[in-house]
Design a protein around this motif. Sequence first.
Motif, PDB file in Angstrom:
ATOM      1  N   SER A   1     -81.734 -13.713  14.664  1.00 59.81           N
ATOM      2  CA  SER A   1     -81.176 -12.521  14.097  1.00 59.81           C
ATOM      3  C   SER A   1     -82.126 -11.547  13.488  1.00 59.81           C
ATOM      4  O   SER A   1     -81.843 -10.499  12.856  1.00 59.81           O
ATOM      5  N   GLU A   2     -83.405 -11.711  13.289  1.00 57.91           N
ATOM      6  CA  GLU A   2     -84.503 -11.026  12.490  1.00 57.91           C
ATOM      7  C   GLU A   2     -84.309  -9.730  13.424  1.00 57.91           C
ATOM      8  O   GLU A   2     -84.968  -9.862  14.432  1.00 57.91           O
ATOM      9  N   PRO A   3     -84.218  -8.377  12.842  1.00 55.94           N
ATOM     10  CA  PRO A   3     -84.441  -7.246  13.573  1.00 55.94           C
ATOM     11  C   PRO A   3     -85.831  -7.260  14.209  1.00 55.94           C
ATOM     12  O   PRO A   3     -86.863  -7.640  13.705  1.00 55.94           O
ATOM     13  N   GLY A   4     -85.895  -7.032  15.472  1.00 63.32           N
ATOM     14  CA  GLY A   4     -87.002  -6.801  16.309  1.00 63.32           C
ATOM     15  C   GLY A   4     -87.281  -8.227  17.105  1.00 63.32           C
ATOM     16  O   GLY A   4     -88.215  -8.238  17.763  1.00 63.32           O
ATOM     17  N   THR A   5     -86.431  -9.171  17.044  1.00 62.95           N
ATOM     18  CA  THR A   5     -86.828 -10.592  17.530  1.00 62.95           C
ATOM     19  C   THR A   5     -85.692 -10.856  18.469  1.00 62.95           C
ATOM     20  O   THR A   5     -84.520 -10.867  18.258  1.00 62.95           O
ATOM     21  N   PHE A   6     -86.106 -11.069  19.938  1.00 61.69           N
ATOM     22  CA  PHE A   6     -85.253 -11.377  20.997  1.00 61.69           C
ATOM     23  C   PHE A   6     -85.687 -12.449  21.992  1.00 61.69           C
ATOM     24  O   PHE A   6     -85.383 -12.598  23.083  1.00 61.69           O
TER      25      PHE A   6
END
Lengths: 178, 458
Positions: free
Chosen positions: B85-90
Amino acid sequence: MGLAEVTKEEIKFSDKLLARIAVLKAHFPKGKHKSALLTVLHEVQDEHNNWLSVPVMDKVAEVLGILPIEVYEVATFYTMYNQQPVGKYMFEFCRTSCCCLRGAEDLIEYTCNKLGVEEGQVTADGLFSVKTTECLGACGYAPMLQLGDYYHEFLTPEKMDKLIDVCRVGNVEFYSKV
Amino acid sequence: MGKKILLEHINVPGIETYEVFRKMGGYASVEKALKTKTPLEVVEEVKKSGLRGRGGAGFPTGLKWSFIDKKSGNPRQLVCNADESEPGTFKDRYLMEKLPHLLVEGMIVSSFALEAHLSYIYIRGEYMWVFRILEKAIKEAYAAGWLGKNIQGSGYDLDLHVTCGAGAYICGEETALIESLEGKRGNPRIKPPFPAVVGLYGNPTVVNNVETIMDIPWIVNNGGEEFAKFGIGKSTGTKLISASGNIKKPGVYEIELSIPVEEFVMSDEYCGGMQTDRPLKACVPGGSSVPILPANLLFKTAKGETRLMTYESMSDGGFATGSMIGSGGFIVYDDRACIVRNTWNFARFYHHESCGQCSPCREGTGWMEKVLWRIEHGFGNIEDIDLLWDIQRKIEGNTICPLGDAAAWPVAAAIRHFRDEFEFHIRYPEKVKDRKHFEKEPWEQVKHLVKKEDAVLV
């Protein structure tokens, strides 16, 4: 909605849901079945118009053999559990930075204007609601929204129009299958 | 083409199915480990590989495994952290969607190494369709005899299940994840005791990221030393980078931990350069929590050396002039982006995601969000910049879990590198009323306003 006034005794879970809950409970060691709570709440919410009323939560407590407070404290902590009725089709737009760099704010404005609602509101016919959420893990496919269990990515106003149209006729993927 | 470890077979049609995955050599590491190695030998192999946790902290995996308590005699547990869920991580989502069986394979071998007999994959609730993919993969693995009692006649037993969260970034922190997995609110626990001693249900527990677990089969098949041949120094192997923002080709890329940052951003093999060929302004190279770097510090370090996609090079210069590779959430900004707005956006995220246990984080993230909102919207005053600096300093290091630090660092770095831009917002409020202010009038065109007055003041 009327649901809020019904008592726990009047809430009935379907046989399918009860069977699913039994499977989920069995994934955890004896005495640790509370571990299934989060997954169970998702399944229960899916069967109850996508929100959790107090009697529904009480019923979950009964089925899992835990205290109602143990259900409430979890249901209120996690953002995916809705404590209020929501639109049949709730558009959950990611509003975190990466999506904003790709036009999420414009798209949210566009959708709100088109539906005549503000963020967090439900349309008068109860069909749609617009919600904003934090990062959904689709940063490279922005802008995007979540609808039911699925993501809709690389959105444009035109794609948004189409999505609203297919929702109106009930022709949209919503819950993923077990 | 750079060497691939995880994505080697990603384009094979049907690789997400058991049959094709198996045909391409899937589950070979389970046979090799269970039939020819002891658990300790697997741990040693992972130590030799130099593999570091891919979730963000970069802690050596083999070492983490070796800490697991054996003295108590309590059952050991492995939990896979798929709460990305770290923004930028997918990247983990991509891996699980495309290669669900590689995760199952990795979980079996890793559980064997830890002598665990009951393991879980904890996935964020929003990835519900991926949850279903994993459920199916696990079911297939049971049917084919890779899970359950006496796996492939080896005498080793393992049960594996997938369970989910419900929208809480904090559950990516390992002790919060454990709490959540026990069916509770995601409040991080005080350490020590560490999960390796007291974890899930009070048992010794290892929590590893999806990508980390998925590297294990390759290491078992090819040897830790082979893995360590990729990369530079203590940055061994490959890493998945999730690239987003103002670039031509956002997406997930596997890179060898050695390529120059410039190559990653500009080459057609990866990001393909800037989205509309506008100038690069800044980059958050490792997920929203790590310090933002201005363009002049991204491709070269402060010493003028080429900056590489490695743990060491990315953090060269410390927080003063460096950042971190973190989770590999690589966010690129062009000159239309407003750093104040971006920082406000991140602060809002952390405020929303703070679990509320520790006052500095619960209150501080809210204050930072409010102060940043007013600066961004043209209501700030000049003391606000120092106020922000003060708040973030009082959060950092004063909380139970690293969410406090993660909330403080982006604010500190934005002020450190873009203080002029904050001043601009405060001194020219009429110029920032429109949220697309830098889209209409890029920073380069207006920065003289704050610079010139500075000169007058001096």
